[in-house]
Structures are given as structure tokens and as C-alpha cells.
Design a protein around this motif. Structure first.
Motif, short mmCIF file in Angstrom:
data_model
loop_
_atom_site.label_atom_id
_atom_site.label_comp_id
_atom_site.label_asym_id
_atom_site.label_seq_id
_atom_site.Cartn_x
_atom_site.Cartn_y
_atom_site.Cartn_z
N ALA A 121 0.82 -1.22 0.00
CA ALA A 121 0.00 0.00 0.00
C ALA A 121 0.85 1.26 0.00
CB ALA A 121 -0.93 -0.01 1.20
N ASN A 122 2.05 1.19 0.57
CA ASN A 122 2.94 2.35 0.65
C ASN A 122 3.91 2.43 -0.53
OD1 ASN A 122 2.01 3.61 3.00
ND2 ASN A 122 3.16 2.22 4.30
N ASP A 123 3.89 1.45 -1.40
CA ASP A 123 4.81 1.46 -2.53
C ASP A 123 4.49 2.67 -3.43
OD1 ASP A 123 5.84 0.78 -5.30
OD2 ASP A 123 6.55 -0.98 -4.20
N PRO A 124 5.49 3.45 -3.82
CA PRO A 124 5.24 4.63 -4.66
C PRO A 124 4.52 4.33 -5.97
CG PRO A 124 7.50 4.65 -3.81
CD PRO A 124 6.92 3.32 -3.46
N ARG A 125 4.63 3.10 -6.44
CA ARG A 125 3.98 2.74 -7.71
C ARG A 125 2.47 2.63 -7.60
NH1 ARG A 125 7.95 -2.28 -8.77
NH2 ARG A 125 7.63 -2.34 -6.51
N THR A 126 1.94 2.66 -6.37
CA THR A 126 0.48 2.64 -6.19
C THR A 126 -0.12 4.04 -6.19
OG1 THR A 126 0.51 2.74 -3.76
CG2 THR A 126 0.72 0.56 -4.77
N GLU A 127 0.72 5.05 -6.33
CA GLU A 127 0.22 6.43 -6.33
C GLU A 127 -0.77 6.63 -7.48
OE1 GLU A 127 1.91 11.03 -6.66
OE2 GLU A 127 3.31 9.34 -6.44
N GLY A 128 -1.85 7.32 -7.19
CA GLY A 128 -2.88 7.57 -8.20
C GLY A 128 -4.07 6.65 -8.08
N THR A 129 -3.98 5.63 -7.24
CA THR A 129 -5.15 4.78 -7.00
C THR A 129 -6.06 5.48 -5.99
OG1 THR A 129 -3.92 3.55 -5.29
CG2 THR A 129 -3.94 2.63 -7.52
N SER A 130 -7.35 5.42 -6.27
CA SER A 130 -8.31 6.16 -5.43
C SER A 130 -8.74 5.38 -4.20
CB SER A 130 -9.55 6.51 -6.25
OG SER A 130 -10.15 5.34 -6.80
N ASP A 131 -8.77 4.06 -4.31
CA ASP A 131 -9.23 3.19 -3.23
C ASP A 131 -8.23 2.07 -3.03
OD1 ASP A 131 -11.58 4.70 -3.56
OD2 ASP A 131 -12.58 3.11 -4.71
N ILE A 132 -8.31 1.44 -1.86
CA ILE A 132 -7.57 0.21 -1.62
C ILE A 132 -8.56 -0.86 -1.18
CG2 ILE A 132 -6.98 0.93 0.75
CD1 ILE A 132 -4.39 -0.77 0.41
N VAL A 133 -8.52 -2.01 -1.87
CA VAL A 133 -9.44 -3.11 -1.59
C VAL A 133 -8.66 -4.20 -0.86
CG1 VAL A 133 -11.13 -4.71 -2.55
CG2 VAL A 133 -10.61 -2.56 -3.76
N ILE A 134 -9.08 -4.48 0.35
CA ILE A 134 -8.45 -5.53 1.16
C ILE A 134 -9.32 -6.79 1.06
CG2 ILE A 134 -7.72 -6.19 3.48
CD1 ILE A 134 -6.06 -3.93 2.22
N CYS A 135 -8.72 -7.87 0.55
CA CYS A 135 -9.51 -9.07 0.23
C CYS A 135 -9.17 -10.25 1.13
CB CYS A 135 -9.25 -9.49 -1.21
SG CYS A 135 -9.60 -8.23 -2.44
N ASP A 136 -10.20 -10.80 1.76
CA ASP A 136 -10.08 -12.09 2.44
C ASP A 136 -10.50 -13.15 1.44
OD1 ASP A 136 -9.87 -14.15 4.25
OD2 ASP A 136 -11.76 -13.71 5.28
N THR A 137 -9.63 -13.44 0.50
CA THR A 137 -9.94 -14.27 -0.65
C THR A 137 -10.45 -15.66 -0.27
OG1 THR A 137 -8.25 -13.09 -1.91
CG2 THR A 137 -8.97 -15.21 -2.80
N LEU A 138 -9.90 -16.22 0.80
CA LEU A 138 -10.26 -17.58 1.20
C LEU A 138 -11.32 -17.61 2.30
CD1 LEU A 138 -6.70 -19.14 1.23
CD2 LEU A 138 -8.45 -19.41 -0.51
N GLY A 139 -11.67 -16.47 2.85
CA GLY A 139 -12.64 -16.45 3.95
C GLY A 139 -12.11 -17.09 5.21
N GLN A 140 -10.80 -17.02 5.44
CA GLN A 140 -10.19 -17.66 6.60
C GLN A 140 -9.84 -16.69 7.72
OE1 GLN A 140 -6.91 -19.58 4.58
NE2 GLN A 140 -8.09 -21.45 4.18
N ALA A 141 -10.04 -15.40 7.49
CA ALA A 141 -9.73 -14.41 8.52
C ALA A 141 -10.79 -14.42 9.61
CB ALA A 141 -9.65 -13.01 7.90
N VAL A 142 -10.44 -13.87 10.76
CA VAL A 142 -11.39 -13.69 11.86
C VAL A 142 -11.49 -12.19 12.14
CG1 VAL A 142 -10.86 -15.95 12.84
CG2 VAL A 142 -9.62 -13.93 13.65
N PRO A 143 -12.56 -11.74 12.81
CA PRO A 143 -12.79 -10.30 12.96
C PRO A 143 -11.61 -9.51 13.51
CG PRO A 143 -14.78 -11.49 13.55
CD PRO A 143 -13.72 -12.53 13.30
N GLU A 144 -10.89 -10.03 14.49
CA GLU A 144 -9.79 -9.26 15.05
C GLU A 144 -8.67 -9.05 14.03
OE1 GLU A 144 -7.98 -6.70 17.23
OE2 GLU A 144 -9.95 -7.53 17.76
#
Length: 316
Positions: free
Chosen positions: A165-188
Motif C-alpha cells: 500500500a505504501n509502494d510509490p507505484r500505487t500512487e494515483g489509486t483512489s481506493d484500496i481493496v483488502i480481500c479475504d480471498t479464502l474467507g479464513q480471517a477472523v474479525p480481530e
């Protein structure tokens, strides 16, 4: 004091992209346009209409650009398309699309399986995709798949996401999408990562994309909202999954998320129509409806306004 809901959070319905990726049934251009317009009419503000993935690799999404070409400019303002290369952005823009979700995985193994290149290659190409987007007056999201776990590498460190997210090459993106692709995360875990993204990375709208594989889809979505996400993804009936992520199942249900968030536009009557839309689509695709809220509407507890014991005859 009466209970109040957070009306600032918006839902993006991803049925027509992530929802259809693993289905055996194919939907016509006309049917996809019908579903999209029904969602917009009901009040859904953002829709993921499809993907630029290779048609031979993901056949249910092969007609994505044909769908886009049937939409008005006003309808296209509400639509997002999944892209993975600058060329994808260029082709989608030619079809009239202006909102792009540039996606790659935090883990090299999944990125190679899903997109055919390592993460560094995808990241290096992002500035060109941003340039194409800006040239047409569009918006582009930085979408990080496998933000929590990878089917091949296991746990992904929070710092890995922060560094991307902090990489300079991401500059210009309006949003950041955080994906739990596998559905294995927990709320904390979700709360912790979203908080760090909000506090330690450039100011962008935070989007959360979750799956319900382990039954925590809604809980994780609410944790993301509490930590600062203002757009969350869901699919009708919990449809979906990633064809290149073993162990991934359906998205968190649109119906369940909306029932939990209760945006101002959502009335029991509109909710009934949304449930009917999901029921009809899942039946058409011969897929199970995993939405707990949709099941709840069938309760005989008629004193609760969100139940519809006679929904078939009372809701159009």
C-alpha cells in the motif's frame, strides 16, 4: 435511545463477477443487464459487472464487455470491472467503462496461479494502468487479493500489505481493496489490518472484500466497517469463489450484509425484492442460496417486519 445504523457505508454487489466465477451455468448479456438494472433500481450504488480475465479461463465472464456496451453512461458510473494489466484497462475503457479494479495477490504463488505472473510484475505495471485511467477521467482501485491467507503460502503478514500500500507505484489509486480471498480471517485480524491501512498508508477509500467460507463473512465485514472501511463487497445468495484458490467458497451474502448494515434506502419491502432477485438467480444457476437473511425472511414470526411469510404474493 433507539438503535441506529451506520448509513455512510455502501455495498458493492459483485454477483456478476466474483459471484459467477465458479458457476457451471452461463448468463446471457440480456440477463446480466437485467440483474444489474434491478440492483440499481433497488438502491445498490456500486456493482462489479465483470472481468477482463481470459474468456477461455473464466467462461461465465466472457461477455463482460458486451454487457458494458448495453449500458447507459449513467449506469456505467456505478459499475466496476476487474482488471490485471494496463491492456485490460485500455480495452475496458474503449467499451465505455471508467471504474477499474486493478487486482493482484499479496502472495506470489497465488498471483502466478491467478494472473500468470509474480506480484512484483503486477505492481510494476500499475503506473501504466493508472496513466490509462487518468487519460479517460476514470478511477482505479488498488485491489490486494490474499490479504490474510494464501492457499499455497499460508498466513500473509500484515506488513506485506502495508508495504504494498505504501509502494510509490500505487500512487494515483483512489481506493484500496483488502480481500479475504479464502474467507479464513477472523474479525480481530480484519480489524487490525484495516486499522493499520487507515493509519499507516496514503489516504484512500478503504474497501473490504470478504468470503464466508468459515462462517465469519458478516462478522468480518462489520469489523472492517468499524475499523474504517466505507465500501464492502457482497454477492446475492453468497454466490462465488475463486477458481485459482483451493478452499475458497462463496462471497459474503449481499442480503446478509445489507440486513446487518441497514442502509437508509433499505426498507423491508425493498429487502423482499432483493431476496426474490437472489432466489430467482440462484435457482436459474442451480446453485444453493447460502444467505441466512434470505432464509430468515421465510420465518413465520410475522411480528418482525423483515419476515415475509407471504412474500411471494405481497412483494413484487
Amino acid at each position: 435511545m433507539p438503535f441506529t445504523f451506520n448509513s455512510d457505508v455502501q455495498l458493492r454487489d459483485v454477483t456478476l463477477r466474483d459471484g459467477l466465477q465458479l458457476t457451471g451455468g452461463l448468463l446471457s448479456v440480456e440477463r446480466k443487464v437485467e440483474i444489474l438494472r434491478s440492483l440499481l433500481k433497488l438502491g445498490v450504488t456500486d456493482i462489479e459487472l465483470g472481468s477482463m480475465a481470459r474468456p477461455d479461463m473464466v467462461p461465465p465472464l466472457a461477455n463482460t464487455l458486451e454487457v458494458a456496451e448495453q449500458l447507459t453512461d449513467e449506469e456505467l458510473k456505478h459499475c466496476w470491472i476487474w482488471v490485471a494489466t494496463p491492456r485490460h484497462v485500455e480495452k475496458a475503457a474503449a467499451a465505455g467503462l471508467r471504474n477499474f479494479q486493478y487486482c493482484f495477490s499479496a502472495s506470489d504463488s497465488h498471483n502466478k496461479a491467478n494472473i500468470g505472473r509474480d506480484t512484483e510484475t503486477s505492481l510494476s505495471a500499475l503506473p501504466e494502468a493508472v496513466a490509462y485511467t487518468k487519460a479517460v477521467g476514470g478511477e482505479i482501485q488498488l485491489c490486494i487479493a490474499t490479504s490474510f491467507t494464501c492457499p499455497f503460502e499460508g498466513i500473509i503478514s500484515e506488513q506485506r500489505i502495508i508495504d504494498i500500500a505504501n509502494d510509490p507505484r500505487t500512487e494515483g489509486t483512489s481506493d484500496i481493496v483488502i480481500c479475504d480471498t479464502l474467507g479464513q480471517a477472523v474479525p480481530e485480524q480484519v480489524r487490525s489490518l484495516i486499522t493499520r491501512v487507515r493509519e499507516e498508508t496514503p489516504a484512500r477509500r478503504i474497501v473490504y472484500h470478504g468470503h464466508d467460507t468459515w462462517g465469519l463473512g458478516v462478522a468480518n465485514t462489520l469489523a472492517a466497517v468499524q475499523a474504517g472501511a466505507t465500501l464492502v463487497d457482497g454477492a446475492l445468495g453468497g454466490l462465488g469463489g475463486c477458481p485459482y484458490a483451493p478452499g475458497a467458497s462463496g462471497n459474503t451474502s449481499t442480503e446478509d450484509i445489507l440486513f446487518a448494515l441497514r442502509p437508509q434506502w433499505l426498507t423491508p419491502e425493498i429487502f423482499g425484492e432483493l431476496v426474490s432477485l437472489g432466489d430467482d438467480l440462484l435457482a436459474e444457476l442451480a446453485e444453493p442460496n447460502r444467505s441466512k437473511a434470505a432464509q430468515g425472511t421465510r420465518s413465520k414470526a410475522s411480528a418482525f417486519e423483515w419476515t415475509f411469510a407471504n412474500r411471494e404474493t405481497t412483494v413484487s
